[in-house]
Design an enzyme around this catalytic site. Structure first.
Site, PDB file in Angstrom:
ATOM      1  N   VAL A 109       0.839  -1.178   0.000  1.00  0.00           N
ATOM      2  CA  VAL A 109       0.000   0.000   0.000  1.00  0.00           C
ATOM      3  C   VAL A 109       0.884   1.241   0.000  1.00  0.00           C
ATOM      4  CG1 VAL A 109      -1.770   1.232   1.249  1.00  0.00           C
ATOM      5  CG2 VAL A 109      -1.727  -1.235   1.299  1.00  0.00           C
ATOM      6  N   CYS A 110       0.532   2.208  -0.833  1.00  0.00           N
ATOM      7  CA  CYS A 110       1.326   3.433  -0.901  1.00  0.00           C
ATOM      8  C   CYS A 110       0.482   4.578  -0.385  1.00  0.00           C
ATOM      9  CB  CYS A 110       1.772   3.669  -2.342  1.00  0.00           C
ATOM     10  SG  CYS A 110       2.663   5.187  -2.575  1.00  0.00           S
ATOM     11  N   ILE A 111       0.537   4.845   0.907  1.00  0.00           N
ATOM     12  CA  ILE A 111      -0.102   6.053   1.422  1.00  0.00           C
ATOM     13  C   ILE A 111       0.866   6.747   2.349  1.00  0.00           C
ATOM     14  CG2 ILE A 111      -2.548   5.521   1.215  1.00  0.00           C
ATOM     15  CD1 ILE A 111      -2.498   4.495   4.030  1.00  0.00           C
TER      16      ILE A 111
END
Lengths: 593, 168
Positions: free
Chosen positions: B88-90
């Site tokens: 996940v890229c946050i």
């Protein structure tokens, strides 16, 4: 590195190796027995030797020659004599000697395996890999040492060094295993006490053995020269330091010492630096001793030296950072007063544990001293409000240390009422105002998330009127904003239903359908809400056997004290979530034609 | 180090068990190792992921909460901010020091006051509103912008897959 190559070698497993060694030994014993059955074997052997070796220098052979040959009668030799004979023969016969050496290694391997099974049980993959790497690294460096540094000429010297390094390396590997296992154990909350007891026993055993080896080094190494003694002692000291470090961590944990406090920090510092310095001196000594700057061995040693120097440097740098941070913090951020700590009833936001004493940042947020210290090493900002701490973290000047004014809105709810949350809202300002658009919607949603009693429409309306999150928030907090229409209560999900006794009773009496059919049958398309509710309930309980009902209550409302029931409860909750979602999904589907 | 991380994870686990946010379940995969969790996230309502139960794995560093955990979906995902392998890229999962995309302000990044719950809630809102500036999955970002119907169809298939239902 040699490791990758060695991995492909078809090494026999321990069973095969042990069986092979034992059969080799029995062959050797049989050979020795048959050779010594002749009472005059000594003569034969020494004669054979002398024919074989032209050199007359063999003292032992001459001694045997001069001793009168045994000519006693066959029947009179008793078992102990025969045993002594066999042993003497075996010590003289090179093949038998090799067999014996092999047997010694084999028994060491079996012993190590036994210790591993007893103390560690099945090794984890990471541990096994680490031990393997360490083993081959060790073999590689000791090979360099024996043939590159000491430059031994004679076979028996090689053998002596080999057995020495075998013992030391064995302790090294066990120590490494202890360290890995300790770290693993401390990452798990529920370990039985006896696991720790066995580990502690092993640690004690390694300590004793390493001390004994140090004594042996003094007894046998010292007469052979100071250099030899230094080489031998350095190895023992390294093992001792590594094992003592693990013991010290145990002790620190036992006394529940603050992990980032000065006591723990300086303990680690001392052990780290002692082990680095000893190793550095050891390698340096080897380089000087071998006295040859242009060879493969010295190249390897210099590489190792460079690596060690780097590590030492990094350690010193870390220490400097630590001390400068400690002084910086004690100078700029005073400890909070007793009243302040008492007034602030929240836990430390970093470790979530209650605070007896705390350090206060300029933004008046309180944290444990050690927690804050560790965080500031990473980032020079307040963890809660992200306000930059000017001047902190001298090692890494943070470009984002000073946030733009008004970039962030921080709401510290606990300042108003203790149960209110603290949160930060980032306000994307368009010329200082919230223009209608995605930013406003976003803010409205964030606000709605915090105050679910207001509908998004109300919030959006107020936001577009005030054009400021701050003002809207003030409106909410001061009750000026009326929750226009109460949001319809979200339909209770089957997963969250608290089973009352009545529910349980009905669900057990009810002939509920098996869970799979409950959502695969298209009951939802024809049945009314009531049946759906019932079948919900049925699926909800379908995974729970009646005798588990007490535990089930725990799973829904409490936090079970034992790991097993917690895990079971978690698994049940997951199952229910999926089952409930599946059901809702099917209900939502357009009705089948 | 690991001791305080362990206590904090235990506290979070307890909190998540006693007051779970709606549609979110998280806990250690096996309590032998408290540093690997599995989380189930319900797709937010009113979005194309509605109704799906998406499993993800969280791996915590030994110095948690000083460093953020890593999060990876263990089901098939198609989303602009989720890499093909499920990571996940946050911004909340990025340590303050590193900024792979070079656009995040430090205020959005990891801080020890964040928690598993906040991460999972952020992921839920990420599912609802992809940030197409950070293209972890460029194909998904493109489809999200240009062919929303196709995107919704894929999402629908994924939702059914996570529920163990046959594709439509």
């Amino acid at each position: 590195m040699p490791v990758t190559l060695v991995d492909r070698l078809p090494l026999p497993n321990l069973k095969v190796y042990t069986a092979g060694s034992v059969s080799l030994l029995s062959i050797a014993i049989y050979y020795a027995l048959s050779a010594t059955s002749d009472p005059n074997w000594r003569v034969n052997v020494t004669q054979g030797r002398q024919e074989g070796m032209a050199e007359p220098g063999d003292l032992e052979a001459q001694l045997v020659m001069t001793s009168p040959p045994v000519v006693a009668g066959n029947g009179t030799r008793n078992i102990s004599d025969q045993f002594v004979d066999v042993m003497t023969f075996m010590m003289q016969e090179p093949l038998c000697v090799w067999t014996l050496i092999n047997l010694a290694y084999c028994s060491l391997a079996v012993f190590g395996f036994g210790v591993q099974r007893l103390v560690f049980g099945q090794l984890r993959v990471a541990e096994a890999q680490r031990v393997k790497d360490k083993f081959w690294n060790y073999v590689f460096y000791k090979f360099i040492f024996v043939f590159g540094v000491i430059n031994v000429q004679y076979m028996d010297e090689v053998l002596l060094w080999c057995s020495w390094f075998t013992l030391v390396g064995f302790l090294h590997l066990l120590g490494q295993l202890c360290k890995d296992r300790y770290e693993y154990l401390s990452s798990s909350p529920n370990t039985e006490g006896w696991v720790h007891v066995r580990l502690a026993c092993l640690l004690g055993g390694i300590l004793t053995a390493a001390t004994a080896l140090l004594g042996a080094a003094a007894a046998w190494g010292l007469p052979a020269g100071r250099d030899t003694f230094a080489f031998m002692a350095a190895e023992c000291i390294l093992v001792l330091v590594a094992v003592l470090h693990v013991v010290a961590r145990y002790v620190l944990q036992l006394y529940e010492c603050d992990v980032a406090g000065p006591v723990a920090y300086y303990t680690h510092l001392v052990f780290d630096s002692v082990s680095l310095v000893v190793e550095l001196i050891h390698v340096l000594h080897m380089v000087v001793y071998s006295n040859m700057l242009v060879s493969m061995a010295s190249l390897v040693l210099l590489m190792q030296l460079r690596h060690l120097l780097h590590e030492l440097q990094a350690r010193v740098r870390r220490h400097r950072l630590y001390t400068s941070l400690a002084t910086h913090m004690s100078r700029n951020y005073p400890m909070a007063s007793k009243e302040e700590v008492d007034k602030n009833q929240d836990n430390c936001a970093i470790c979530w544990e209650p605070m007896k004493e705390a350090r206060k940042l300029p933004c008046s947020h309180l944290f444990h001293n050690s927690c804050l210290c560790q965080w500031v090493q990473q980032d020079a900002s307040c963890p809660t409000c992200r306000r930059g701490l000017a001047g902190a973290a001298p090692a890494r000047p943070a470009p984002h240390a000073a946030p733009l004014p008004n970039h962030l809105f921080h709401f510290d709810g606990s300042r108003y009422v203790s149960w209110l949350p603290s949160f930060s809202v980032e306000v994307t300002r368009v010329r200082g105002e919230l223009a209608p658009g995605p930013a406003l919607d976003n803010t409205a949603q964030q606000l709605q998330h915090m105050f679910p009693q207001y509908s998004i429409a109300t919030l959006t309306a107020d936001l577009s009127r005030t054009a400021s999150a701050d003002l809207t928030l003030d409106n909410i907090l001061e009750g000026r904003l009326v929750a226009a229409e109460p949001i319809p209560e979200p339909e209770p999900l089957p997963v969250q239903q608290q089973p009352t006794l009545l529910d349980v009773a009905t669900s057990t009496i009810e002939p509920w359908t098996p869970p799979s059919s409950a959502y695969l049958l298209p009951t939802t398309s024809t049945a009314g809400t009531d049946t759906i509710e019932r079948s919900n309930r049925g699926t909800g309980h379908s995974t729970v056997a009646p005798e588990n009902l007490v535990e089930d209550d725990v799973s829904l409302g409490g936090f079970a004290p034992s790991a097993a029931s917690r895990a079971a409860a978690l698994a049940r909750r997951k199952e229910r979530l999926v089952a409930g979602a599946r059901l809702r999904y099917l209900r939502r589907l357009p009705r089948a034609p | 180090m690991a001791g305080s991380a362990l206590r904090r994870l235990m506290a979070e686990y307890k909190q998540l068990t006693l007051n779970p946010p709606e549609g979110i379940i998280a806990g250690p995969i096996n309590e032998e190792n408290f540093f690997e969790w599995e989380a189930l996230i319900t797709g937010p309502e009113g979005t194309c992921f509605e109704g799906g139960i998406f499993p993800a794995k969280l791996v915590f560093p030994p110095d948690y909460p000083l460093s953020p955990p890593k999060m990876q979906f263990i089901c098939e995902m198609f989303h602009p901010n989720i890499y093909a392998d499920g990571r996940v890229c946050i911004s909340i999962l990025h340590a303050p020091g590193d900024d792979p995309m070079g656009y995040e302000s430090s205020a959005e990044r990891w801080s020890p006051v964040q928690s598993v719950e906040k991460i999972l809630l952020s992921v839920v809102s990420m599912l609802a509103e992809p940030n197409d500036e950070s293209g972890a999955n460029v194909d998904a970002a493109k489809m999200w912008r240009e062919d929303r119907d196709q995107f919704n169809k894929i999402a629908e298939r994924l939702v059914r897959k996570t529920l163990g239902l046959p594709p439509p």
